[in-house]
Design a protein around this motif. Structure first.
Motif, PDB file in Angstrom:
ATOM      1  N   MET A   1      38.617  34.989   9.539  1.00 20.41           N
ATOM      2  CA  MET A   1      38.790  36.354   9.035  1.00 20.41           C
ATOM      3  C   MET A   1      38.325  36.441   7.588  1.00 20.41           C
ATOM      4  SD  MET A   1      42.570  37.214  10.597  1.00 20.41           S
ATOM      5  CE  MET A   1      42.607  38.848   9.871  1.00 20.41           C
ATOM      6  N   LYS A   2      37.736  37.561   7.233  1.00 20.65           N
ATOM      7  CA  LYS A   2      37.224  37.763   5.879  1.00 20.65           C
ATOM      8  C   LYS A   2      38.373  37.896   4.885  1.00 20.65           C
ATOM      9  CE  LYS A   2      34.432  41.047   3.217  1.00 20.65           C
ATOM     10  NZ  LYS A   2      33.688  42.335   3.284  1.00 20.65           N
ATOM     11  N   GLU A   3      38.254  37.208   3.777  1.00 17.64           N
ATOM     12  CA  GLU A   3      39.273  37.269   2.727  1.00 17.64           C
ATOM     13  C   GLU A   3      39.126  38.565   1.930  1.00 17.64           C
ATOM     14  OE1 GLU A   3      39.644  34.970  -1.390  1.00 17.64           O
ATOM     15  OE2 GLU A   3      40.041  33.648   0.324  1.00 17.64           O
ATOM     16  N   ILE A   4      40.229  39.293   1.782  1.00 18.07           N
ATOM     17  CA  ILE A   4      40.222  40.544   1.031  1.00 18.07           C
ATOM     18  C   ILE A   4      40.812  40.357  -0.362  1.00 18.07           C
ATOM     19  CG2 ILE A   4      41.279  42.848   0.899  1.00 18.07           C
ATOM     20  CD1 ILE A   4      38.968  42.826   2.758  1.00 18.07           C
ATOM     21  N   LEU A   5      41.919  39.628  -0.436  1.00 22.48           N
ATOM     22  CA  LEU A   5      42.591  39.442  -1.725  1.00 22.48           C
ATOM     23  C   LEU A   5      43.259  38.074  -1.730  1.00 22.48           C
ATOM     24  CD1 LEU A   5      44.648  41.996  -3.728  1.00 22.48           C
ATOM     25  CD2 LEU A   5      45.702  39.788  -3.201  1.00 22.48           C
ATOM     26  N   SER A   6      43.145  37.381  -2.845  1.00 23.54           N
ATOM     27  CA  SER A   6      43.836  36.097  -2.979  1.00 23.54           C
ATOM     28  C   SER A   6      44.502  36.011  -4.343  1.00 23.54           C
ATOM     29  CB  SER A   6      42.869  34.923  -2.787  1.00 23.54           C
ATOM     30  OG  SER A   6      41.910  34.876  -3.826  1.00 23.54           O
ATOM     31  N   VAL A   7      45.684  35.444  -4.341  1.00 25.64           N
ATOM     32  CA  VAL A   7      46.460  35.222  -5.560  1.00 25.64           C
ATOM     33  C   VAL A   7      46.618  33.709  -5.688  1.00 25.64           C
ATOM     34  CG1 VAL A   7      48.688  35.592  -6.687  1.00 25.64           C
ATOM     35  CG2 VAL A   7      47.655  37.426  -5.324  1.00 25.64           C
ATOM     36  N   ASP A   8      46.103  33.144  -6.781  1.00 27.59           N
ATOM     37  CA  ASP A   8      46.013  31.688  -6.905  1.00 27.59           C
ATOM     38  C   ASP A   8      46.814  31.207  -8.117  1.00 27.59           C
ATOM     39  OD1 ASP A   8      45.230  29.035  -6.585  1.00 27.59           O
ATOM     40  OD2 ASP A   8      43.309  29.321  -7.610  1.00 27.59           O
TER      41      ASP A   8
ATOM     42  N   THR B   1      42.824  47.420   5.479  1.00 26.79           N
ATOM     43  CA  THR B   1      43.795  46.392   5.105  1.00 26.79           C
ATOM     44  C   THR B   1      44.887  47.064   4.269  1.00 26.79           C
ATOM     45  OG1 THR B   1      42.045  44.726   5.059  1.00 26.79           O
ATOM     46  CG2 THR B   1      44.116  44.177   3.950  1.00 26.79           C
ATOM     47  N   VAL B   2      46.140  46.787   4.597  1.00 25.94           N
ATOM     48  CA  VAL B   2      47.265  47.458   3.941  1.00 25.94           C
ATOM     49  C   VAL B   2      48.175  46.421   3.294  1.00 25.94           C
ATOM     50  CG1 VAL B   2      49.287  48.945   4.251  1.00 25.94           C
ATOM     51  CG2 VAL B   2      47.214  49.362   5.598  1.00 25.94           C
ATOM     52  N   ILE B   3      48.506  46.652   2.021  1.00 25.58           N
ATOM     53  CA  ILE B   3      49.552  45.880   1.338  1.00 25.58           C
ATOM     54  C   ILE B   3      50.649  46.861   0.961  1.00 25.58           C
ATOM     55  CG2 ILE B   3      50.154  44.408  -0.613  1.00 25.58           C
ATOM     56  CD1 ILE B   3      47.237  43.582  -0.790  1.00 25.58           C
ATOM     57  N   SER B   4      51.832  46.630   1.487  1.00 25.86           N
ATOM     58  CA  SER B   4      52.963  47.524   1.254  1.00 25.86           C
ATOM     59  C   SER B   4      54.040  46.779   0.488  1.00 25.86           C
ATOM     60  CB  SER B   4      53.511  48.036   2.594  1.00 25.86           C
ATOM     61  OG  SER B   4      54.701  48.772   2.410  1.00 25.86           O
ATOM     62  N   ILE B   5      54.246  47.179  -0.772  1.00 28.41           N
ATOM     63  CA  ILE B   5      55.343  46.624  -1.556  1.00 28.41           C
ATOM     64  C   ILE B   5      56.555  47.512  -1.289  1.00 28.41           C
ATOM     65  CG2 ILE B   5      56.247  46.196  -3.877  1.00 28.41           C
ATOM     66  CD1 ILE B   5      52.498  46.161  -3.243  1.00 28.41           C
TER      67      ILE B   5
ATOM     68  N   ASP C   1      56.011  33.866 -10.939  1.00 28.06           N
ATOM     69  CA  ASP C   1      56.044  32.451 -11.311  1.00 28.06           C
ATOM     70  C   ASP C   1      55.294  31.596 -10.287  1.00 28.06           C
ATOM     71  OD1 ASP C   1      56.614  30.000 -12.364  1.00 28.06           O
ATOM     72  OD2 ASP C   1      58.789  30.131 -12.141  1.00 28.06           O
ATOM     73  N   ASP C   2      54.040  31.245 -10.608  1.00 33.58           N
ATOM     74  CA  ASP C   2      53.227  30.337  -9.798  1.00 33.58           C
ATOM     75  C   ASP C   2      53.128  30.818  -8.349  1.00 33.58           C
ATOM     76  OD1 ASP C   2      51.599  28.115  -9.379  1.00 33.58           O
ATOM     77  OD2 ASP C   2      53.289  26.844  -8.783  1.00 33.58           O
ATOM     78  N   VAL C   3      52.668  32.046  -8.185  1.00 34.24           N
ATOM     79  CA  VAL C   3      52.573  32.683  -6.864  1.00 34.24           C
ATOM     80  C   VAL C   3      51.166  32.513  -6.294  1.00 34.24           C
ATOM     81  CG1 VAL C   3      52.552  34.917  -5.674  1.00 34.24           C
ATOM     82  CG2 VAL C   3      54.426  34.336  -7.240  1.00 34.24           C
ATOM     83  N   SER C   4      51.107  32.122  -5.020  1.00 35.16           N
ATOM     84  CA  SER C   4      49.824  31.982  -4.334  1.00 35.16           C
ATOM     85  C   SER C   4      49.937  32.517  -2.907  1.00 35.16           C
ATOM     86  CB  SER C   4      49.384  30.511  -4.266  1.00 35.16           C
ATOM     87  OG  SER C   4      49.144  29.973  -5.548  1.00 35.16           O
ATOM     88  N   PHE C   5      48.937  33.259  -2.466  1.00 35.94           N
ATOM     89  CA  PHE C   5      48.803  33.674  -1.070  1.00 35.94           C
ATOM     90  C   PHE C   5      47.429  34.306  -0.885  1.00 35.94           C
ATOM     91  CE2 PHE C   5      51.013  37.185  -3.236  1.00 35.94           C
ATOM     92  CZ  PHE C   5      50.175  38.248  -2.970  1.00 35.94           C
ATOM     93  N   THR C   6      47.012  34.462   0.367  1.00 32.67           N
ATOM     94  CA  THR C   6      45.727  35.061   0.698  1.00 32.67           C
ATOM     95  C   THR C   6      45.927  36.125   1.764  1.00 32.67           C
ATOM     96  OG1 THR C   6      44.542  33.011   0.205  1.00 32.67           O
ATOM     97  CG2 THR C   6      43.396  34.621   1.561  1.00 32.67           C
ATOM     98  N   ILE C   7      45.214  37.248   1.624  1.00 30.13           N
ATOM     99  CA  ILE C   7      45.284  38.358   2.574  1.00 30.13           C
ATOM    100  C   ILE C   7      43.892  38.567   3.164  1.00 30.13           C
ATOM    101  CG2 ILE C   7      45.707  40.852   2.803  1.00 30.13           C
ATOM    102  CD1 ILE C   7      47.741  40.531   0.496  1.00 30.13           C
TER     103      ILE C   7
END
Length: 282
Positions: free
Chosen positions: A1-8, A196-200, A27-33
């Protein structure tokens, strides 16, 4: 799947009067959407989710680590170009309105991009039709209900045909009906498009609709998983001040009172269906 957003490995701390006292809001957050996902980011007040939202849209920049959006590192130099590919809906839609009518408001960003008038008229109507607000073209935004306002805000975001829609507590100020309206609209958009949806959110019923949930606690990622995986460990959620969905709570209470249920029920509809078909419709 194509990467849309990554937090490294992203960290961010707000300045304080005492320079020696420092606690990272993130604090040192990582994930990929990935492309086409619906991601819900949940956590109690002060967990870091709102700060994380500001970092993802470039209102803040990390003290440490990097954020990539559409494979491009987010910086002060490219923020406006990257944001042009995003749709952003905030908590209070009144703070986003700039037009005197619904159609003027949705057209605002298109005018700024120099979209020709004939094309703009078509796009505005299409965007309002997507959120079922096409009959309110000439209404004043401030006279709409809370749910209608938020739907107009979503239409304004969709008019730019974004690859990514970020909603920062977009349903938190709405009454139950308005919240349901907005959630249904986003669910339908997700079903019929590649958005692509990010819901906080702090609304766990809303989080149930996501493909994956990111749980934040004290600025860190506590857990990432599907709704079934996240809510199966109710004790962990309750330990950080979160609850499990109503249907799961009710299922547990029913079991404690001696009625056997076949499985976990994430929604009220699932629970009612089993009660009806297995226990009452005999």
């Amino acid at each position: 799947m194509k990467e849309i957003l990554s937090v490294d490995h992203v960290s961010f701390a707000y300045p304080t009067d005492d320079e020696e006292v420092k606690r990272n809001a993130v604090d040192d957050v990582s994930f990929t959407i990935h492309d086409g996902e619906w991601i819900a980011i949940v956590g109690h007040n002060g967990s870091g989710k709102s700060t994380l939202a500001k970092l993802m849209i470039g209102l803040l920049f990390p003290d440490e680590g990097n954020i990539h959006v559409f494979l491009e590192q987010l910086t002060a130099r490219n923020i406006w170009d990257v944001r042009s590919k995003m749709g952003i809906v905030f908590q209070n839609p009144d703070n986003q309105f700039v037009g005197s009518t619904v159609q003027d408001d949705v057209a605002f960003a298109l005018e700024n991009k120099g979209v020709p008038f004939e094309e703009m008229v078509t796009v505005v109507r299409e965007s309002l039709t997507l959120v079922k607000m096409e009959d309110f073209l000439d209404h004043e935004p401030h006279h709409l209900s809370g749910g209608q306002k938020q739907r107009v805000a979503i239409a304004g975001a969709l008019a730019l045909k974004p690859n990514l829609l970020i909603m920062d507590e977009a349903t938190s100020m709405l009454d139950p009906q308005g919240r349901e309206e907005v959630i249904q609209i986003v669910s339908e958009l997700k079903r019929t498009t590649d958005l692509t949806v990010i819901s906080i959110t702090h609304d766990l019923e809303e989080a149930l609709l996501a493909d994956r949930i990111i749980v934040m606690n004290q600025g860190k990622v506590l857990d990432i998983g599907t709704p079934e995986e996240i809510f199966s460990d109710g004790d962990k959620l309750e330990s950080i001040g979160l609850d499990i969905p109503f249907a799961m709570n009710m299922s547990n209470l029913i079991r404690q009172n001696g009625l056997d249920l076949a499985g976990e029920h994430m929604t009220e509809e699932e629970l009612v269906n089993e009660l009806w078909t297995s226990h009452y419709n005999k």
